[in-house]
Design an enzyme around this catalytic site. Sequence first.
Site, mmCIF file in Angstrom:
data_model
loop_
_atom_site.group_PDB
_atom_site.id
_atom_site.type_symbol
_atom_site.label_atom_id
_atom_site.label_comp_id
_atom_site.label_asym_id
_atom_site.label_seq_id
_atom_site.Cartn_x
_atom_site.Cartn_y
_atom_site.Cartn_z
ATOM 1 N N SER A 140 0.851 -1.194 0.000
ATOM 2 C CA SER A 140 0.000 0.000 0.000
ATOM 3 C C SER A 140 0.883 1.238 0.000
ATOM 4 O O SER A 140 2.008 1.206 0.512
ATOM 5 C CB SER A 140 -0.891 0.007 1.248
ATOM 6 O OG SER A 140 -1.516 1.268 1.425
ATOM 7 N N TYR A 153 -2.804 -0.522 10.072
ATOM 8 C CA TYR A 153 -2.814 -1.014 8.686
ATOM 9 C C TYR A 153 -1.535 -0.596 7.960
ATOM 10 O O TYR A 153 -0.879 -1.416 7.305
ATOM 11 C CB TYR A 153 -4.034 -0.471 7.948
ATOM 12 C CG TYR A 153 -4.086 -0.869 6.491
ATOM 13 C CD1 TYR A 153 -4.407 -2.174 6.123
ATOM 14 C CD2 TYR A 153 -3.804 0.054 5.485
ATOM 15 C CE1 TYR A 153 -4.453 -2.547 4.789
ATOM 16 C CE2 TYR A 153 -3.839 -0.313 4.155
ATOM 17 C CZ TYR A 153 -4.166 -1.618 3.806
ATOM 18 O OH TYR A 153 -4.202 -1.981 2.490
#
Length: 272
Positions: A140, A153
């Site tokens: 990500s 996350y």
Amino acid sequence: MQISGKVMLITGASSGIGRALALLAAQKGAYVGLLARREEPLREAVQKIEDQGGKAVALKADVSNDEDVERAVKSTVERFGSLDILVNNAGLGYFGPVETMSLDDLDRILQVNVYGIVRMVKTCLPYLKKSKGIVLNISSGLSKRALPYLAAYAGSKAMVDALSDALRLELEEYGIKVLNYGPPETRTGFHQNTLTAQGFDFKDLSFGRKMASAEEVAQRLLLVITAEKREVNEGRILQVMNLLAPRFLDRIFARMFQRILQQTNEKESKGP
């Protein structure tokens, strides 16, 4: 690596990027194993692939469970005879402050986003060594720059980057390529699987921003695989801004999320 005739195993394949990649890879001639916890959408995707003349298998499994992973990998190899490409796409998010985050929630995130990759790689390696295959880890843009309330996350995805770098060197002698891809912000059902702290129950974490479709990202992923690109991160603008003006970004993100929280609290106080 050209994917026609290759066996590809994709985790998190019941929806979003994983499902779109499975459909596209099958259209290009790959034999696809679709792994996820939800069986019905997996079977629907497999049926669609088979209706179009492709070959696929549905694998109901949780990447945080050793027995599930072993069974799914074994079923894929038994069905297609080999394994050439592993795509570690399964992911779980968390939205909320570190202050109130439970360690159980943090452990669940790590079990899926980090330990899940390790489980899949360890289980698939005997077959990938034979095929001199590819491991593709989905990271990500947040792995390079975390945002408020997304620390868990983002931190898990930073670990994915580190895992990819280390694995690339460890597996080089076996002819295995390790690729790392950070997709752009994508319209998926990811927010439905996002753990959220009390008072942070956003239905959609896009906040109205324009996002790529899962199908567009799947096209880019196929290019990464065929070109065997070492690392691609689509969040380049954020990375550059973070390098040149990190404090400026701090102020922007702090104000943005404070405004979002205020708007959300106002909506909740007014009720339906």
